[in-house]
Write a protein that holds these residues in place. Structure first.
Motif, PDB file in Angstrom:
ATOM      1  N   SER A  73     -32.221 -14.064 -10.181  1.00  8.90           N
ATOM      2  CA  SER A  73     -31.816 -15.282  -9.481  1.00  8.90           C
ATOM      3  C   SER A  73     -31.828 -15.009  -7.988  1.00  8.90           C
ATOM      4  O   SER A  73     -31.429 -13.932  -7.541  1.00  8.90           O
ATOM      5  N   LEU A  81     -24.811 -24.638  -7.233  1.00 11.64           N
ATOM      6  CA  LEU A  81     -25.600 -23.415  -7.145  1.00 11.64           C
ATOM      7  C   LEU A  81     -24.971 -22.273  -7.935  1.00 11.64           C
ATOM      8  O   LEU A  81     -25.607 -21.229  -8.142  1.00 11.64           O
ATOM      9  N   SER A 121     -30.727 -25.780   0.967  1.00 13.49           N
ATOM     10  CA  SER A 121     -30.594 -24.547   0.210  1.00 13.49           C
ATOM     11  C   SER A 121     -31.016 -24.798  -1.223  1.00 13.49           C
ATOM     12  O   SER A 121     -31.161 -25.939  -1.662  1.00 13.49           O
ATOM     13  N   ARG A 159     -31.136 -22.658  -5.390  1.00  9.49           N
ATOM     14  CA  ARG A 159     -31.039 -21.479  -6.247  1.00  9.49           C
ATOM     15  C   ARG A 159     -32.268 -21.458  -7.146  1.00  9.49           C
ATOM     16  O   ARG A 159     -32.630 -22.483  -7.738  1.00  9.49           O
ATOM     17  N   ALA A 165     -31.365 -16.912  -3.877  1.00 13.57           N
ATOM     18  CA  ALA A 165     -30.897 -18.026  -3.055  1.00 13.57           C
ATOM     19  C   ALA A 165     -31.929 -18.315  -1.984  1.00 13.57           C
ATOM     20  O   ALA A 165     -32.379 -17.403  -1.278  1.00 13.57           O
TER      21      ALA A 165
END
Length: 213
Positions: free
Chosen positions: A170, A59, A91, A93, A172
Motif C-alpha cells: 500500500s 484512506l 491525496s 491511497r 500514499a
C-alpha cells in the motif's frame, strides 16, 4: 523603435510572472450540491463550514484488489474531499495485490506526484523523461519517490515479484490532478512497452542509460 522595445519588455515581464493565481480567501470548501456553473466548484458558505470539512478518514481502509489490475485507488480529491478545493493538491491511497498489482502508465499533465510506500516489502516504480530515458527503481517500506509532472509514470508489484514478493503493498499518493491514461510527449516508441513491463534487475536499470530512438 522605443515602443517596440517597451512592448517586448512588457511581454517578457508577463511571461516571467505567469503562474497559477493564489486563492482569494482563506479556504473554499467545495459545495458539491450547488447549481452554480463555474470552472471548478463554488465555495460552501463560511458560516456552514466546520472542522469536519477538512478531515478525511477513508484512506485508513484497504481497498479491494481482486480485479484485473490487482489495484485499488482510494482518492481524496475535491470530489471525495471537498476541503481541498482550490488548494492545488489531492491525496490517494493505492493498494496493490501481491505479485501482480500494477498502476498502468499514466500522466498528470500539470502536477508532480509523490509516492510513499507505507506497507509492503517491495515496490517497483518508474517514469520516462522527454529524452526517452527510463528511470526505474525498487522501493522498500518507508521509501518516498517523486514523479516529475507531465511525464509518463507507473508502479508495479509484477516486476517486484521477480524478487519473490509475497505480501501486498500500500502506498500514499499526493498530487494536484487526476491521472490521464494516455501517452505523454515523454513516451517514445518502445519506451511505452518498457514502462509497462518494468522488469529486470534493479541494479541493471541503475547502471544503464536506457534510451529509445
Amino acid at each position: 523603435m522605443i515602443s517596440l522595445f517597451a512592448a517586448s519588455l512588457l511581454l517578457l515581464l508577463l511571461l516571467a510572472n505567469a503562474a497559477d493565481p493564489d486563492p482569494l480567501q482563506d479556504h473554499c470548501v467545495a459545495d458539491l450540491d450547488s447549481e452554480i456553473q463555474v470552472n471548478g466548484f463554488p465555495c460552501k458558505p463560511s458560516e456552514n463550514t466546520t472542522a469536519s470539512d477538512f478531515k478525511f478518514s477513508r484512506l485508513a481502509n484497504r481497498g479491494n484488489t481482486n480485479n484485473e489490475l490487482g489495484l485499488w485507488i482510494t482518492r481524496a480529491s475535491v470530489e471525495e474531499f471537498p476541503g481541498v478545493n482550490t488548494m492545488g493538491l489531492s491525496s490517494a491511497r493505492a493498494d496493490y495485490a501481491a505479485k501482480h498489482g500494477m498502476n498502468p502508465p499514466h500522466v498528470h499533465p500539470r502536477a508532480s506526484e509523490t509516492f510513499y510506500l507505507f506497507e509492503g516489502d517491495l515496490m517497483y516504480v518508474g517514469f520516462v523523461d522527454t529524452d526517452y530515458k527510463l528511470y526505474a527503481t525498487y522501493l522498500t517500506c518507508g521509501d518516498l519517490f517523486v514523479f516529475p509532472g507531465g511525464l509518463c509514470i507507473s508502479s508495479s508489484m509484477w516486476a517486484a515479484s521477480l524478487r519473490l514478493v509475497q505480501q501486498p503493498a500500500s502506498g500514499a499518493l499526493a498530487c494536484q490532478s487526476r491521472p490521464l491514461r494516455n501517452r505523454s510527449p515523454s513516451l517514445g516508441r518502445g519506451a511505452h512497452e518498457e514502462l509497462l513491463n518494468l522488469g529486470g534487475d534493479a541494479k541493471d536499470y541503475e547502471r544503464r542509460d536506457r534510451r529509445t530512438v
